[in-house]
Write a protein that holds these residues in place. Structure first.
Motif, short mmCIF file in Angstrom:
data_model
loop_
_atom_site.label_atom_id
_atom_site.label_comp_id
_atom_site.label_asym_id
_atom_site.label_seq_id
_atom_site.Cartn_x
_atom_site.Cartn_y
_atom_site.Cartn_z
N VAL A 161 -2.13 18.59 -13.75
CA VAL A 161 -1.82 18.07 -15.09
C VAL A 161 -2.83 18.54 -16.14
O VAL A 161 -2.44 19.07 -17.20
CB VAL A 161 -1.74 16.53 -15.05
N ASN A 162 -4.11 18.36 -15.90
CA ASN A 162 -5.11 18.71 -16.91
C ASN A 162 -5.09 20.21 -17.22
O ASN A 162 -5.24 20.61 -18.38
CB ASN A 162 -6.50 18.30 -16.45
N ARG A 163 -4.89 21.02 -16.20
CA ARG A 163 -4.84 22.47 -16.43
C ARG A 163 -3.66 22.86 -17.31
O ARG A 163 -3.77 23.68 -18.22
CB ARG A 163 -4.77 23.19 -15.09
N VAL A 164 -2.48 22.24 -17.06
CA VAL A 164 -1.29 22.54 -17.87
C VAL A 164 -1.50 22.09 -19.31
O VAL A 164 -1.14 22.80 -20.26
CB VAL A 164 -0.04 21.89 -17.26
N VAL A 165 -2.09 20.92 -19.48
CA VAL A 165 -2.36 20.41 -20.84
C VAL A 165 -3.27 21.37 -21.59
O VAL A 165 -3.02 21.73 -22.75
CB VAL A 165 -2.98 18.99 -20.78
N GLY A 169 -2.63 24.17 -24.97
CA GLY A 169 -3.32 23.87 -26.23
C GLY A 169 -3.10 22.48 -26.75
O GLY A 169 -3.11 22.26 -27.97
N GLY A 170 -2.88 21.53 -25.85
CA GLY A 170 -2.71 20.15 -26.28
C GLY A 170 -1.35 19.83 -26.87
O GLY A 170 -1.16 18.75 -27.44
N LYS A 171 -0.38 20.75 -26.74
CA LYS A 171 0.96 20.50 -27.28
C LYS A 171 1.74 19.50 -26.43
O LYS A 171 2.78 19.00 -26.86
CB LYS A 171 1.73 21.81 -27.39
N VAL A 172 1.25 19.26 -25.24
CA VAL A 172 1.79 18.20 -24.39
C VAL A 172 0.62 17.33 -23.96
O VAL A 172 -0.53 17.77 -23.95
CB VAL A 172 2.53 18.76 -23.15
N THR A 173 0.90 16.10 -23.60
CA THR A 173 -0.16 15.19 -23.18
C THR A 173 -0.07 14.91 -21.69
O THR A 173 0.97 15.12 -21.05
CB THR A 173 -0.06 13.86 -23.93
N ALA A 174 -1.17 14.44 -21.15
CA ALA A 174 -1.21 14.10 -19.73
C ALA A 174 -0.21 12.98 -19.42
O ALA A 174 0.44 12.99 -18.36
CB ALA A 174 -2.62 13.68 -19.33
N ASP A 175 -0.07 12.04 -20.33
CA ASP A 175 0.88 10.95 -20.12
C ASP A 175 2.31 11.47 -20.03
O ASP A 175 3.11 11.01 -19.19
CB ASP A 175 0.79 9.92 -21.25
N GLN A 176 2.64 12.44 -20.90
CA GLN A 176 3.99 13.02 -20.85
C GLN A 176 4.24 13.72 -19.52
O GLN A 176 5.31 13.58 -18.92
CB GLN A 176 4.16 14.03 -22.00
N LEU A 177 3.25 14.45 -19.04
CA LEU A 177 3.41 15.19 -17.79
C LEU A 177 3.50 14.24 -16.60
O LEU A 177 4.29 14.46 -15.68
CB LEU A 177 2.26 16.18 -17.60
N ASN A 178 2.69 13.20 -16.61
CA ASN A 178 2.75 12.23 -15.51
C ASN A 178 4.09 11.51 -15.48
O ASN A 178 4.60 11.17 -14.40
CB ASN A 178 1.60 11.22 -15.63
N THR A 179 4.67 11.29 -16.66
CA THR A 179 6.00 10.69 -16.72
C THR A 179 7.04 11.61 -16.10
O THR A 179 7.93 11.17 -15.35
CB THR A 179 6.39 10.37 -18.18
N LEU A 180 6.92 12.91 -16.40
CA LEU A 180 7.85 13.88 -15.82
C LEU A 180 7.67 13.96 -14.31
O LEU A 180 8.66 14.09 -13.56
CB LEU A 180 7.64 15.26 -16.44
N ILE A 181 6.44 13.92 -13.86
CA ILE A 181 6.19 13.97 -12.41
C ILE A 181 6.88 12.80 -11.71
O ILE A 181 7.51 12.96 -10.67
CB ILE A 181 4.67 13.96 -12.13
N SER A 182 6.75 11.62 -12.28
CA SER A 182 7.40 10.44 -11.70
C SER A 182 8.92 10.60 -11.70
O SER A 182 9.61 10.23 -10.73
CB SER A 182 7.01 9.18 -12.47
N LYS A 183 9.45 11.18 -12.77
CA LYS A 183 10.90 11.33 -12.90
C LYS A 183 11.46 12.28 -11.86
O LYS A 183 12.57 12.05 -11.32
CB LYS A 183 11.24 11.83 -14.30
#
Length: 211
Positions: A161-165, A169-183
Motif C-alpha cells: 500500500v505505502n509503495r503504491v501511494v 504521488g499521493g493521488k490515492v490514499t492508503a485508506d482508499q487502497l485498504n478499502t479496495l483490498i477488503s473489497k
C-alpha cells in the motif's frame, strides 16, 4: 421369403445405428444442453471471466498477469522486465503468467537453487516495498502451483500500500487502497479451505478507475 442377413452384417448394422444414436445424444444434444445451461446460469464464468475497463478486455479474473514497466529495449530478450511501483504486484510465477505454459518449478524445500531464489526474492521485495525483509509474506517469495494464480495474501497486498501511494504521488490514499483490498478479498474456498486471498487483477482494475 427374403433371405435373412448374415449375423455379422446384422451386428455391424446394429453397431452403426448405436454409433449414430450416441453421436447425436453425446456429441450434439448433450454439449448443446450443457452450453445452454452454462450461458444462462454462469455466463461470466463460462466465457472466461473476462475483465473489461472502458470497454476493453484487460484480462481474466481467473488468470494472474504481470504489471511491469516497459522495457528500454523491447527487442532484447535478455533484458529483464522491472515491476511497476504504481501497481500491486502478483506473486512470482514460474510460467511468467503465460496461460499456455502453466507450471510449477517442482523444486523441493531442500533444493539449494530454490533457497537462493527465495532469499533473493526476499531482498528484492523488501527493497521494492521498503519493508523489513523478515516481514515479507511467504507468497511474495514462492510461486503458485499453477503459475497463473491471480491471488495474493491480504498481508502481501497491505505491504504494498505505502509503495503504491508514494509511486502515485499521493493521488490515492492508503485508506482508499485498504478499502479496495477488503473489497477484492475472496474468502476461503467452501468456507474452510485455504486462506483469504486478494485478486490482484480486479484490485488493479479498481485502482486504475480510482483516479
Amino acid at each position: 421369403m427374403s433371405k435373412p442377413l448374415p449375423a455379422a452384417v446384422r451386428t455391424y448394422a446394429t453397431a452403426v445405428r448405436m454409433l449414430l444414436v450416441l453421436t447425436v445424444i453425446l456429441g450434439i444434444a448433450y454439449p448443446l444442453l450443457v452450453t445452454g445451461i452454462s450461458q444462462v446460469a454462469f455466463a461470466d464464468k463460462a466465457n472466461g471471466s473476462v475483465v473489461k475497463s472502458d470497454g476493453k478486455e484487460i484480462g481474466s479474473s481467473l488468470l494472474g498477469q504481470n504489471y511491469n514497466l516497459p522495457k528500454k529495449n523491447p527487442n532484447d530478450p535478455n533484458e529483464q522486465a522491472q515491476p511497476d511501483p504504481k501497481w500491486f504486484q502478483p506473486r512470482p510465477s514460474v510460467a511468467n503468467y503465460d496461460p499456455h505454459g502453466s507450471a510449477a518449478s517442482n523444486l523441493g524445500p531442500n533444493d539449494n537453487g530454490l533457497t537462493q531464489t527465495i532469499e533473493q526474492r526476499r531482498a528484492d521485495v523488501a527493497a521494492f516495498d521498503k519493508v523489513d525483509p523478515a516481514g515479507v509474506p511467504a507468497d511474495a517469495l514462492t510461486a503458485s502451483g499453477s503459475g497463473l494464480d491471480p491471488h495474493i495474501s491480504t498481508a502481501y497486498a497491505k505491504e504494498q500500500v505505502n509503495r503504491v501511494v508514494q509511486a502515485r504521488g499521493g493521488k490515492v490514499t492508503a485508506d482508499q487502497l485498504n478499502t479496495l483490498i477488503s473489497k477484492y478479498t475472496d474468502g476461503r474456498s467452501l468456507g474452510f479451505l485455504g486462506a483469504p486471498g486478494v485478486n490482484v487483477v480486479l484490485l488493479n482494475k479498481a485502482l486504475s478507475e480510482l483516479q
